[in-house]
Design an enzyme around this catalytic site. Structure first.
Site: not given
Length: 324
Positions: A148, A144-146, A243
């Site tokens: 998210t 997961l992105d930082r 996104r």
């Protein structure tokens, strides 16, 4: 630990076929796509050592592939590098001998890298379960992105790791996200658009004709005066997929620093809403649900994670005006 790493328990055997859509790529690029759970450096070491063979040969990494080549990995799984264990709190949702499911907070980077040498989820996992040092990327099979939030699954054994990676690759692992986007929808839909690295900005992804296939299904959960809460389901799992896909249809995720563009304030001038939007400085994206087949029992498992407080508070503010 060194003796464990040399035992049969930590040997791997993997077989795969390079897909036709990879034709023309360098071998090292095709291998990185085929085995994303292993770093390129590790794959190159195995190739040079003869532990990774292509149609019973060991070509150089820069050799172009034609598609259809048979890949066999029979290798000893050595530790990847000096990732140190750190005492960082984890929100563990479920854990047994095979898998660990956690709820990742905003601000936590998954892997160490440039600019983030420590303080990551991988550092935290090694402290929580030191045996994960023998698993590729400490058992992390997806990211997961930082900023998210939400559910991630970690494999605690090599058998579980192989099974979970296969579920990701065959798209049998279900992942559902909540996303607050700009603008109103009247119905759900699907974005089917290939993704690749942005041609000028290497930090971003973009819709590209030569990109990897990517499909995002979405449906409405709640509609506000100038925003919509969506539930998104991934059919593929590309970097920044939701996104980029939402931005590509002119409905970027609220607070997205890379793809959201300038701050959009709704008409009407309600200062409470405007201030809430200004202060929400990350993408409003939450991995709410995770479904998978347990690698040991074969049972279908599903977990859900509540929306984080800042996201929930933003929705409450938006509900103060108009919602439907």
């Amino acid at each position: 630990m060194d003796s464990l790493l040399k035992s049969d328990q930590f040997r791997i055997h993997r077989e795969a076929v390079i897909p036709q859509e990879s034709a023309g790529q360098r071998l090292d690029q095709a291998l990185a796509t085929l085995f994303p759970e292993y770093s390129r450096a590790r794959l190159q070491r195995w190739l040079k050592a003869g532990m990774l063979v292509v149609d019973d040969t060991s070509p150089k990494g820069r050799t172009p592939v034609q598609g259809g080549e048979h890949i066999v990995i029979d290798a000893e799984l050595e530790q990847e590098g000096p990732v140190l264990a750190e005492s960082i709190p984890l929100d563990v949702v479920a854990e047994d001998d095979d898998v660990l499911v956690l709820n990742k907070p905003a601000g936590l980077v998954v892997h160490p890298g440039a600019g983030n040498p420590d303080g990551t989820l991988q550092n935290a996992l090694l402290h929580h379960a030191p045996s994960l040092a023998a698993i590729p990327r400490s058992g992390i099979v997806h990211r997961l992105d930082r900023d998210t939030t939400g559910l991630m699954v970690v494999a605690k054994t090599l058998t579980a790791h192989a099974a979970l990676v296969e579920q990701l690759q065959t798209r049998s692992m279900g992942r559902e996200y909540l996303a607050l986007v700009n603008g109103q929808f009247t119905a759900g839909g699907t974005v089917d658009a290939p993704l690749g690295r942005h041609p000028r900005d290497r930090l971003r992804m973009a819709v590209r004709n030569d990109g990897k296939p990517a499909v995002t299904h979405y449906r409405m959960v709640e509609r506000f005066a100038a925003h919509t809460l969506l539930r998104c389901k991934l059919e593929s799992g590309r970097t920044h997929q939701i996104r980029v896909h939402m931005a590509s249809i002119q409905h970027p995720i609220v607070g997205d620093p890379l793809y959201g563009g300038r701050l959009r304030l709704p008409p009407g001038g309600d200062e409470t809403i405007n201030q809430a939007l200004r202060s929400f400085s990350r993408q409003a994206l939450h991995a709410e649900a995770l479904t998978l087949i347990h690698p040991q029992t074969g049972e279908t498992c599903r977990w859900e994670a509540p929306m984080p407080a800042d996201f929930a508070q933003l929705l409450e503010v938006l509900r103060g005006v108009h919602s439907s």
